[in-house]
Design a protein around this motif. Structure first.
Motif, PDB file in Angstrom:
ATOM      1  N   LYS A  42      31.497  13.761  -7.278  1.00 18.73           N
ATOM      2  CA  LYS A  42      31.719  12.555  -6.469  1.00 18.73           C
ATOM      3  C   LYS A  42      33.163  12.437  -6.004  1.00 18.73           C
ATOM      4  O   LYS A  42      33.429  11.894  -4.937  1.00 18.73           O
ATOM      5  N   GLU A  43      34.119  12.998  -6.782  1.00 18.22           N
ATOM      6  CA  GLU A  43      35.524  12.937  -6.352  1.00 18.22           C
ATOM      7  C   GLU A  43      35.781  13.853  -5.156  1.00 18.22           C
ATOM      8  O   GLU A  43      36.789  13.720  -4.465  1.00 18.22           O
ATOM      9  N   ASN A  44      34.861  14.788  -4.914  1.00 16.25           N
ATOM     10  CA  ASN A  44      34.990  15.696  -3.764  1.00 16.25           C
ATOM     11  C   ASN A  44      33.880  15.457  -2.737  1.00 16.25           C
ATOM     12  O   ASN A  44      33.500  16.367  -2.003  1.00 16.25           O
ATOM     13  N   ARG A  45      33.377  14.240  -2.716  1.00 16.56           N
ATOM     14  CA  ARG A  45      32.266  13.920  -1.808  1.00 16.56           C
ATOM     15  C   ARG A  45      32.670  14.235  -0.363  1.00 16.56           C
ATOM     16  O   ARG A  45      33.748  13.850   0.082  1.00 16.56           O
ATOM     17  N   ASP A  46      31.802  14.933   0.351  1.00 19.01           N
ATOM     18  CA  ASP A  46      32.133  15.362   1.710  1.00 19.01           C
ATOM     19  C   ASP A  46      30.828  15.700   2.427  1.00 19.01           C
ATOM     20  O   ASP A  46      30.142  16.643   2.057  1.00 19.01           O
ATOM     21  N   LEU A  47      30.507  14.914   3.434  1.00 20.81           N
ATOM     22  CA  LEU A  47      29.243  15.147   4.151  1.00 20.81           C
ATOM     23  C   LEU A  47      29.482  15.827   5.492  1.00 20.81           C
ATOM     24  O   LEU A  47      28.622  15.809   6.359  1.00 20.81           O
ATOM     25  N   SER A  48      30.655  16.452   5.664  1.00 16.68           N
ATOM     26  CA  SER A  48      30.961  17.006   6.986  1.00 16.68           C
ATOM     27  C   SER A  48      30.243  18.332   7.250  1.00 16.68           C
ATOM     28  O   SER A  48      30.157  18.771   8.383  1.00 16.68           O
TER      29      SER A  48
END
Ligand code: SF4
Length: 199
Positions: free
Chosen positions: A131-137
């Motif tokens: 979650k600390e690296n959440r990225d939906l790109s």
């Protein structure tokens, strides 16, 4: 051979390249904080289905180019998924597999069932959701640590297009009025969508 699954989606455009069937397995011991699908963790949830039933449904269902295995944790049911994936590949379909385990962990274990699932997989997305690296790109990924592994040339052409292929979400309205969502989207996207729908 049986699988414990959360759901089978016969046709989707958001769980991998092109138009696919998707199998969301039930049971995940990894339990990433912030996981979007904690209801798939318990092995007591979901329902049983045989590999034969799934092969039949997929080959007689809507036309798709492949199957996506996601979870839950697919490698916890690797033997049955390798059997299913192998039978679908014989029919020309592709296999995309997600795992919360990293590839190095899977390879180091050197388990026959895990190796067999790798062998039928064209495209693997590995690594736990962080979650600390959440990225939906990037398409189909939830955090930046997750990696794409192209094991065959089936989807190699996508390798250089990943940064300009957005994540997408699919909303389906069932005949009984239930709304069903799959794919990836931010909470803000969902709030915007539902606010628009109820205006
Ligand atoms: S591996 Fe996937 S299903 Fe399992 S806890 Fe992590 S994000 Fe959730």
């Amino acid at each position: 051979m049986k699988l414990r699954i959360h759901q089978f989606i016969p046709f989707t455009r958001v769980e991998g390249p092109g138009e696919r069937a998707c199998l969301q397995v039930q049971g995940c011991p990894i339990r990433c904080p912030g996981c979007a699908v904690p209801f798939t963790w318990s092995t007591k949830g979901g329902y049983d289905v045989t590999v034969d039933e799934l092969v039949d449904k997929i080959l007689k269902g809507p036309k798709v180019e492949g199957i996506t295995f996601l979870g839950g944790e697919p490698f916890e049911q690797a033997e049955a998924l390798a059997e299913l994936g192998g039978r679908l590949k014989e029919e020309g379909l592709s296999v995309m597999t997600f795992s919360g385990y990293v590839l190095e962990h899977i390879q180091k274990a050197n388990r026959k069932d895990w190796n067999d699932l790798l062998k039928v997989t064209d495209l693997l997305i590995d690594g736990p959701f962080q979650k600390e690296n959440r990225d939906l790109s990037r398409p189909w990924c939830g955090s930046s640590n997750q990696r794409y592994h192209f094991f065959t040339d089936r989807y190699l052409h996508l390798k250089n297009q990943l940064t300009n292929t957005p994540n997408r979400m699919e909303i389906t309205l069932k005949p009984d009025g239930r709304v069903f969502a799959n794919g990836m989207a931010t909470i803000e996207d969902l709030e915007g969508l539902f606010n628009d729908l109820i205006k």
